[in-house]
Design a protein around this motif. Structure first.
Motif, PDB file in Angstrom:
ATOM      1  N   TYR A 147       0.820  -1.266  -0.048  1.00 21.62           N
ATOM      2  CA  TYR A 147       0.001  -0.149  -0.045  1.00 21.62           C
ATOM      3  C   TYR A 147       0.922   1.420   0.055  1.00 21.62           C
ATOM      4  O   TYR A 147       0.679   2.168  -0.804  1.00 21.62           O
ATOM      5  CB  TYR A 147      -1.013  -0.047   1.231  1.00 21.62           C
ATOM      6  CG  TYR A 147      -2.080   1.154   1.281  1.00 21.62           C
ATOM      7  CD1 TYR A 147      -3.106   0.989   0.628  1.00 21.62           C
ATOM      8  CD2 TYR A 147      -1.700   2.249   2.343  1.00 21.62           C
ATOM      9  CE1 TYR A 147      -4.099   1.907   0.733  1.00 21.62           C
ATOM     10  CE2 TYR A 147      -2.662   3.228   2.553  1.00 21.62           C
ATOM     11  CZ  TYR A 147      -3.865   3.072   1.772  1.00 21.62           C
ATOM     12  OH  TYR A 147      -4.863   3.885   1.957  1.00 21.62           O
ATOM     13  N   TYR A 179      -5.643   9.280   9.405  1.00 20.25           N
ATOM     14  CA  TYR A 179      -6.665   8.217   9.524  1.00 20.25           C
ATOM     15  C   TYR A 179      -8.114   8.812   9.457  1.00 20.25           C
ATOM     16  O   TYR A 179      -8.523   9.786  10.120  1.00 20.25           O
ATOM     17  CB  TYR A 179      -6.618   7.713  10.883  1.00 20.25           C
ATOM     18  CG  TYR A 179      -5.310   6.633  10.939  1.00 20.25           C
ATOM     19  CD1 TYR A 179      -5.435   5.300  10.771  1.00 20.25           C
ATOM     20  CD2 TYR A 179      -4.069   7.062  11.505  1.00 20.25           C
ATOM     21  CE1 TYR A 179      -4.436   4.494  10.463  1.00 20.25           C
ATOM     22  CE2 TYR A 179      -3.051   6.247  11.494  1.00 20.25           C
ATOM     23  CZ  TYR A 179      -3.164   4.773  11.147  1.00 20.25           C
ATOM     24  OH  TYR A 179      -2.301   3.867  10.933  1.00 20.25           O
ATOM     25  N   MET A 184     -12.725   1.488   5.892  1.00 26.83           N
ATOM     26  CA  MET A 184     -11.314   1.003   5.829  1.00 26.83           C
ATOM     27  C   MET A 184     -10.573   0.730   7.161  1.00 26.83           C
ATOM     28  O   MET A 184      -9.933   0.126   7.789  1.00 26.83           O
ATOM     29  CB  MET A 184     -10.688   1.746   5.046  1.00 26.83           C
ATOM     30  CG  MET A 184      -9.366   1.229   4.401  1.00 26.83           C
ATOM     31  SD  MET A 184      -8.549   2.283   3.185  1.00 26.83           S
ATOM     32  CE  MET A 184      -8.682   1.605   1.785  1.00 26.83           C
TER      33      MET A 184
HETATM   34  P1  NDP Z   1     -13.803   2.200   1.543  1.00 30.03           P
HETATM   35  O1  NDP Z   1     -13.099   0.892   1.760  1.00 30.03           O
HETATM   36  O2  NDP Z   1     -14.499   2.820   2.596  1.00 30.03           O
HETATM   37  O3  NDP Z   1     -14.219   2.641  -0.078  1.00 30.03           O
HETATM   38  C1  NDP Z   1     -13.611   2.107  -1.118  1.00 30.03           C
HETATM   39  C2  NDP Z   1     -14.242   2.288  -2.144  1.00 30.03           C
HETATM   40  O4  NDP Z   1     -13.633   2.200  -3.542  1.00 30.03           O
HETATM   41  C3  NDP Z   1     -15.520   1.704  -2.148  1.00 30.03           C
HETATM   42  O5  NDP Z   1     -16.636   2.640  -3.286  1.00 30.03           O
HETATM   43  C4  NDP Z   1     -15.273   0.441  -3.242  1.00 30.03           C
HETATM   44  O6  NDP Z   1     -16.365  -0.045  -4.184  1.00 30.03           O
HETATM   45  C5  NDP Z   1     -14.275   1.135  -4.082  1.00 30.03           C
HETATM   46  N1  NDP Z   1     -13.170   0.197  -4.630  1.00 30.03           N
HETATM   47  C6  NDP Z   1     -12.528  -0.624  -4.360  1.00 30.03           C
HETATM   48  N2  NDP Z   1     -11.823  -1.403  -4.764  1.00 30.03           N
HETATM   49  C7  NDP Z   1     -12.233  -1.004  -6.237  1.00 30.03           C
HETATM   50  C8  NDP Z   1     -12.089  -1.595  -7.597  1.00 30.03           C
HETATM   51  N3  NDP Z   1     -11.187  -2.509  -7.622  1.00 30.03           N
HETATM   52  N4  NDP Z   1     -12.834  -0.988  -8.514  1.00 30.03           N
HETATM   53  C9  NDP Z   1     -13.486   0.073  -8.321  1.00 30.03           C
HETATM   54  N5  NDP Z   1     -13.753   0.586  -7.038  1.00 30.03           N
HETATM   55  C10 NDP Z   1     -13.295  -0.005  -5.964  1.00 30.03           C
HETATM   56  O7  NDP Z   1     -12.261   3.266   1.330  1.00 30.03           O
HETATM   57  P2  NDP Z   1     -11.940   4.841   2.058  1.00 30.03           P
HETATM   58  O8  NDP Z   1     -13.286   5.756   1.870  1.00 30.03           O
HETATM   59  O9  NDP Z   1     -11.583   4.501   3.583  1.00 30.03           O
HETATM   60  O10 NDP Z   1     -10.710   5.088   1.111  1.00 30.03           O
HETATM   61  C11 NDP Z   1     -10.890   5.882   0.136  1.00 30.03           C
HETATM   62  C12 NDP Z   1      -9.420   6.313  -0.560  1.00 30.03           C
HETATM   63  O11 NDP Z   1      -8.811   6.895   0.341  1.00 30.03           O
HETATM   64  C13 NDP Z   1      -8.684   4.982  -0.929  1.00 30.03           C
HETATM   65  O12 NDP Z   1      -7.714   5.072  -2.113  1.00 30.03           O
HETATM   66  C14 NDP Z   1      -8.081   4.826   0.356  1.00 30.03           C
HETATM   67  O13 NDP Z   1      -6.644   4.315   0.129  1.00 30.03           O
HETATM   68  C15 NDP Z   1      -7.679   6.242   0.628  1.00 30.03           C
HETATM   69  N6  NDP Z   1      -7.263   6.506   2.083  1.00 30.03           N
HETATM   70  C16 NDP Z   1      -8.092   6.132   3.059  1.00 30.03           C
HETATM   71  C17 NDP Z   1      -7.623   6.516   4.290  1.00 30.03           C
HETATM   72  C18 NDP Z   1      -8.720   6.132   5.578  1.00 30.03           C
HETATM   73  O14 NDP Z   1      -8.322   6.329   6.928  1.00 30.03           O
HETATM   74  N7  NDP Z   1      -9.920   5.540   5.442  1.00 30.03           N
HETATM   75  C19 NDP Z   1      -6.368   7.235   4.787  1.00 30.03           C
HETATM   76  C20 NDP Z   1      -5.781   7.429   3.759  1.00 30.03           C
HETATM   77  C21 NDP Z   1      -6.074   7.133   2.335  1.00 30.03           C
HETATM   78  P3  NDP Z   1     -17.391  -1.144  -3.372  1.00 30.03           P
HETATM   79  O15 NDP Z   1     -18.218  -0.094  -2.518  1.00 30.03           O
HETATM   80  O16 NDP Z   1     -18.146  -1.625  -4.557  1.00 30.03           O
HETATM   81  O17 NDP Z   1     -16.526  -1.810  -2.377  1.00 30.03           O
END
Ligand code: NDP
Length: 241
Positions: A147, A179, A184
């Motif tokens: 990651y 965070y 997630m």
């Molecule tokens: P979530 O797990 O809550 O949501 C992830 C979203 O991405 C969902 O809509 C999911 O779709 C979609 N997704 C995952 N895999 C795929 C794929 N292969 N193709 C298309 N869509 C996909 O994640 P977060 O909201 O927590 O995170 C969003 C972004 O922020 C990410 O890039 C994460 O790495 C980044 N981030 C998050 C942090 C955190 O603390 N939460 C911290 C730093 C960065 P579905 O609903 O269908 O599963």
């Protein structure tokens, strides 16, 4: 005419907040997702934002999905590359599947999503590309070699693409959340959050998805044209990059 914005992983978590905020700011928004139909349908019913299902790790699926969004809404002017996953584990035990899935979904997706829209943006002389990276791509994180590598790659992608497209009215920026309170992070055991994570955060709480969304609105604006190639840290003071 409202500008058209596409948010990957835009149906829940940070992406859901970004989609809602863009709609509230007057954009014509589309949200993509991977496979959680229940969350997507709930989001669509609540917001009226159209949802599209495809895997951002597949170039052909992205090209097809983008074609459909553009047929429905018009050319994409704002692209938010937000979709991401984690598959954590110590590197000495990490499988190729854990590595590849995280690299392809968090980094490969930036090629897969951006390549099909960039030529149109260049021709129209306007575009906003906002990549959701992570604090862990800036500083590295135990158990997240995959990651951290992917998210650091998102920052390099952002800087190089910004240079190539600066003359064409296109800005490319990265946001590095710390965070944030989404599923997630909710997957992390509560006592680990309280004992290990919160003490690292000077503001003493998790961030909220809306606090990332407001930065996206700022970077997407027409009058944000001088901000490009930048990396915006939003982490409660945890890491000052
Ligand atoms: P979530 O797990 O809550 O949501 C992830 C979203 O991405 C969902 O809509 C999911 O779709 C979609 N997704 C995952 N895999 C795929 C794929 N292969 N193709 C298309 N869509 C996909 O994640 P977060 O909201 O927590 O995170 C969003 C972004 O922020 C990410 O890039 C994460 O790495 C980044 N981030 C998050 C942090 C955190 O603390 N939460 C911290 C730093 C960065 P579905 O609903 O269908 O599963």
């Amino acid at each position: 005419m409202a500008r058209v914005a596409l948010v990957t992983g835009g149906t829940r978590g940070i992406g859901g907040a970004i989609s809602r905020a863009l709609k509230a700011a007057g954009y014509n928004v589309a949200a993509s997702y991977a496979g959680n139909d229940a969350a997507a349908e709930k989001f669509k019913a609540e917001t009226g934002i159209p949802v599209y299902k495809w895997d951002v790790a597949s170039f052909d699926a992205c090209a097809g999905g983008i074609k459909q969004v553009e047929a429905d809404l018009g050319p994409i002017e704002v692209l938010v590359n937000n979709a991401g996953i984690t598959k954590d584990g110590a590197f000495h035990k990490m499988t190729l599947e854990q590595w590849s899935a995280v690299i392809n979904i968090n980094l490969g997706s930036l090629f897969n999503m951006t390549r099909p829209v960039i030529e149109g943006m260049r021709a129209r002389k306007f575009g906003r590309i906002i990549n959701i990276s992570s604090i862990n791509g800036q500083k590295g994180q135990f158990g997240q070699v995959n990651y951290s590598a992917a998210k650091a790659g998102d920052i390099g992608f952002t800087k190089a693409l910004a240079l190539e497209n600066a003359k064409n009215g296109i800005t490319v920026n990265a946001i590095c959340p710390g965070y944030i309170n989404t599923e997630m992070v909710q997957a992390v055991p509560k006592d680990v959050i309280e004992k290990n994570i919160l003490p690292q955060i000077p503001v003493t709480r998790l961030g909220e998805p809306d606090e990332i969304a407001r930065a996206v609105i700022f970077l997407a604006a027409d009058d944000a044209g001088f901000i490009t190639g930048s990396t915006l840290s939003i982490n409660g003071g945890q890491y000052q990059a």
